[in-house]
Scaffold this active site. Structure first.
Site, PDB file in Angstrom:
ATOM      1  CB  CYS A   1      14.162  -0.046  85.088  1.00 41.72           C
ATOM      2  SG  CYS A   1      15.197  -1.685  84.845  1.00 41.72           S
TER       3      CYS A   1
ATOM      4  CG  HIS B   1      15.280  -1.002  80.968  1.00 45.26           C
ATOM      5  ND1 HIS B   1      16.478  -1.063  80.255  1.00 45.26           N
ATOM      6  CD2 HIS B   1      14.467  -1.932  81.289  1.00 45.26           C
ATOM      7  CE1 HIS B   1      16.937  -2.147  81.399  1.00 45.26           C
ATOM      8  NE2 HIS B   1      16.169  -2.037  82.381  1.00 45.26           N
TER       9      HIS B   1
HETATM   10  N1  LIG Z   1      20.830  -0.102  86.467  1.00 41.85           N
HETATM   11  C1  LIG Z   1      19.290  -0.518  86.957  1.00 41.85           C
HETATM   12  O1  LIG Z   1      18.307  -0.554  85.581  1.00 41.85           O
HETATM   13  C2  LIG Z   1      18.940  -0.472  87.777  1.00 41.85           C
HETATM   14  C3  LIG Z   1      17.676   0.173  87.709  1.00 41.85           C
HETATM   15  C4  LIG Z   1      16.773  -0.231  89.138  1.00 41.85           C
HETATM   16  C5  LIG Z   1      17.103  -0.881  90.405  1.00 41.85           C
HETATM   17  N2  LIG Z   1      18.422  -1.010  90.072  1.00 41.85           N
HETATM   18  C6  LIG Z   1      19.139  -1.435  91.467  1.00 41.85           C
HETATM   19  O2  LIG Z   1      19.996  -0.450  91.802  1.00 41.85           O
HETATM   20  C7  LIG Z   1      20.920  -0.936  92.584  1.00 41.85           C
HETATM   21  C8  LIG Z   1      22.060  -0.811  92.025  1.00 41.85           C
HETATM   22  O3  LIG Z   1      22.813  -1.454  90.361  1.00 41.85           O
HETATM   23  P1  LIG Z   1      23.363  -0.456  90.144  1.00 41.85           P
HETATM   24  O4  LIG Z   1      23.023  -1.190  88.257  1.00 41.85           O
HETATM   25  O5  LIG Z   1      24.480   0.485  89.856  1.00 41.85           O
HETATM   26  O6  LIG Z   1      25.002  -1.935  90.051  1.00 41.85           O
HETATM   27  P2  LIG Z   1      26.863  -1.982  89.920  1.00 41.85           P
HETATM   28  O7  LIG Z   1      26.944  -1.017  88.511  1.00 41.85           O
HETATM   29  O8  LIG Z   1      26.813  -2.996  90.277  1.00 41.85           O
HETATM   30  O9  LIG Z   1      27.089  -0.749  90.786  1.00 41.85           O
HETATM   31  C9  LIG Z   1      26.848  -1.480  92.458  1.00 41.85           C
HETATM   32  C10 LIG Z   1      27.483  -0.125  92.983  1.00 41.85           C
HETATM   33  O10 LIG Z   1      27.040  -1.039  94.767  1.00 41.85           O
HETATM   34  C11 LIG Z   1      27.687  -1.127  95.341  1.00 41.85           C
HETATM   35  N3  LIG Z   1      28.285  -2.286  96.912  1.00 41.85           N
HETATM   36  C12 LIG Z   1      27.597  -3.500  96.182  1.00 41.85           C
HETATM   37  N4  LIG Z   1      27.859  -3.625  97.681  1.00 41.85           N
HETATM   38  C13 LIG Z   1      28.320  -3.480  98.201  1.00 41.85           C
HETATM   39  C14 LIG Z   1      28.783  -3.042 100.057  1.00 41.85           C
HETATM   40  N5  LIG Z   1      28.423  -4.421 100.691  1.00 41.85           N
HETATM   41  N6  LIG Z   1      28.588  -2.598 100.506  1.00 41.85           N
HETATM   42  C15 LIG Z   1      29.027  -0.437  99.442  1.00 41.85           C
HETATM   43  N7  LIG Z   1      28.544  -0.873  98.376  1.00 41.85           N
HETATM   44  C16 LIG Z   1      28.298  -1.610  97.735  1.00 41.85           C
HETATM   45  C17 LIG Z   1      29.540  -1.116  94.349  1.00 41.85           C
HETATM   46  O11 LIG Z   1      30.231  -0.763  95.372  1.00 41.85           O
HETATM   47  P3  LIG Z   1      32.222  -0.295  94.671  1.00 41.85           P
HETATM   48  O12 LIG Z   1      32.003  -0.023  93.257  1.00 41.85           O
HETATM   49  O13 LIG Z   1      33.277  -0.181  95.796  1.00 41.85           O
HETATM   50  O14 LIG Z   1      31.555  -2.054  94.825  1.00 41.85           O
HETATM   51  C18 LIG Z   1      28.997   0.065  94.121  1.00 41.85           C
HETATM   52  O15 LIG Z   1      28.817   1.481  94.082  1.00 41.85           O
HETATM   53  C19 LIG Z   1      20.544  -2.605  92.113  1.00 41.85           C
HETATM   54  O16 LIG Z   1      19.690  -2.920  93.478  1.00 41.85           O
HETATM   55  C20 LIG Z   1      19.536  -2.947  91.163  1.00 41.85           C
HETATM   56  O17 LIG Z   1      18.812  -3.914  91.465  1.00 41.85           O
HETATM   57  C21 LIG Z   1      19.283  -0.766  88.939  1.00 41.85           C
END
Ligand SMILES: NC(=O)c1ccc[n+]([C@@H]2O[C@H](COP(=O)([O-])OP(=O)(O)OC[C@H]3O[C@@H](n4cnc5c(N)ncnc54)[C@H](OP(=O)(O)O)[C@@H]3O)[C@@H](O)[C@H]2O)c1
EC number: 1.2.1.11
Length: 340
Positions: free
Chosen positions: A130, A243
């Protein structure tokens, strides 16, 4: 004929935004499926004015699906992205797993859209971190004009960059400060985040930099130009979404601050709000839900030969993740898949 799109991690912060943005930008999808872990089986998520029922990723067959937007973290991505790619579905991944793989393009569509054309090496495209995504959108038009030599960046990163748990920890800890019997010790973060700032994101590396800082260096080089030197200090701040970055840029050629402002005003993906008066700049709260990366405080740095300082703010769940992923899907559609 439009696309069949899977949103993987649809119950997460980024996944929900991906569904919103697919609908907002009227992505030419014939069908959209929401996937998450078995824990979320049957839970409902919004896609425009529709409601989708979440399916179990583990039981899903990607055959016949065109694009999968992944936002589930590196561990789960390692298991499921190769399955999707092998089934012929192109993965656009938000985790850091594939970003540094030479056979996987790392794409910010305003900066290196042509890189999507090497997708077929692995059927995977990586979305940058990000903090990198918003920075390179700002750097690219300035680099094209005056060649950047070195960037010194300090970030002020919101807790939503650490997922749902990060948001909950700031919320619960903030409330607990007013109710000391309800102690909420640090769990997701390494120190108290409420009413505090933490100069530590991701793990420490041997150099003393954190992995988040290293990512900004490596990703800027891969996306823009390997000759650009970057040094970063990444800091978590008690902001829910958005950010901010204080960026100092040193160029090979002289670039006047007024010309820099004009260049940034014309550049894709950017919005310049830069009045030298109280409130004449953008703060994270104002960028939430927006597509643009906002630039303020553009000024000459007279302590080096050819220097400019600026302030850069963006919605990390949008340009930092979901929006960039959907823009990659759009670019892929226009340049490679050509459906719809
Ligand atoms: N937030 C940011 O600013 C940002 C920026 C760039 C990249 N990212 C990346 O994007 C990804 C997700 O981030 P987020 O902020 O959205 O996280 P989050 O809010 O914690 O959500 C995680 C998601 O992944 C799913 N998940 C986790 N483990 C899984 C599994 N084993 N099988 C299937 N689904 C699974 C969860 O499903 P359940 O609800 O069913 O657990 C949920 O839908 C990460 O790789 C993060 O590094 C985030």
């Amino acid at each position: 004929m439009g696309y069949r799109v899977a949103v993987v991690g649809a119950t997460g912060n980024v996944g929900r935004e991906m569904l919103n943005i697919l609908a907002e930008r009227q992505f030419p999808a014939d069908e959209v499926v929401a996937l998450a872990s078995r824990r979320s089986l049957g839970s409902e998520v919004s896609y425009g004015d529709k409601t989708l029922t979440t399916k179990d990723l583990d039981a899903f067959d990607f055959t016949g699906w065109d694009i999968a937007l992944f936002a589930i973290g590196s561990d789960a991505t390692k298991i499921y992205a190769p399955k999707a790619a092998k089934a012929g579905c192109i993965v656009i991944d938000n985790s850091s797993l594939y970003r540094y793989d030479a056979d996987v393009p790392l794409v910010v569509p305003e900066v290196n859209p042509e890189a999507v054309e090497m997708v077929h090496k692995k059927n995977i495209i990586a979305n940058p971190n990000c903090s990198t995504a918003q920075m390179v959108v700002a750097l690219k038009p300035l680099h094209d004009r005056a060649r950047i030599k070195r960037v010194v960046v300090s970030t002020y990163q919101s807790v939503s960059g650490a997922g749902k748990e990060g948001i909950d920890e700031l919320w619960d800890q903030t409330k607990s400060i007013y109710n000391p019997t309800d102690d909420k010790p640090a769990k997701k973060f390494t120190k108290q985040i409420a009413f505090n700032v933490i100069p530590h994101i991701d793990v420490f590396m041997d150099s003393g930099d954190t992995k988040e800082e290293w990512k900004m260096v490596a990703e800027t080089k891969k996306i823009m130009d390997s000759s650009i030197k970057v040094t970063a200090t990444c800091v978590r701040v008690p902001v829910f979404v958005g950010h901010s970055e204080a960026i100092n840029i040193e160029f090979e050629e002289f670039l006047d601050e007024d010309e820099a402002r004009d260049i940034l005003r014309e550049a894709p993906g950017l919005m310049v709000i830069d009045k030298r008066q109280d409130g004449g700049y953008v703060t994270p709260i104002e960028c939430v839900g927006d597509f643009a990366t906002f630039i303020s405080r553009i000024r000459q740095d007279t302590t080096v030969e050819n220097g400019i300082n600026l302030w850069c703010v963006s919605d990390n769940l949008r340009k930092g993740a979901a929006l960039n992923a959907v823009q990659i899907a759009e670019t892929l559609g226009q340049r490679v898949l050509k459906k719809g």
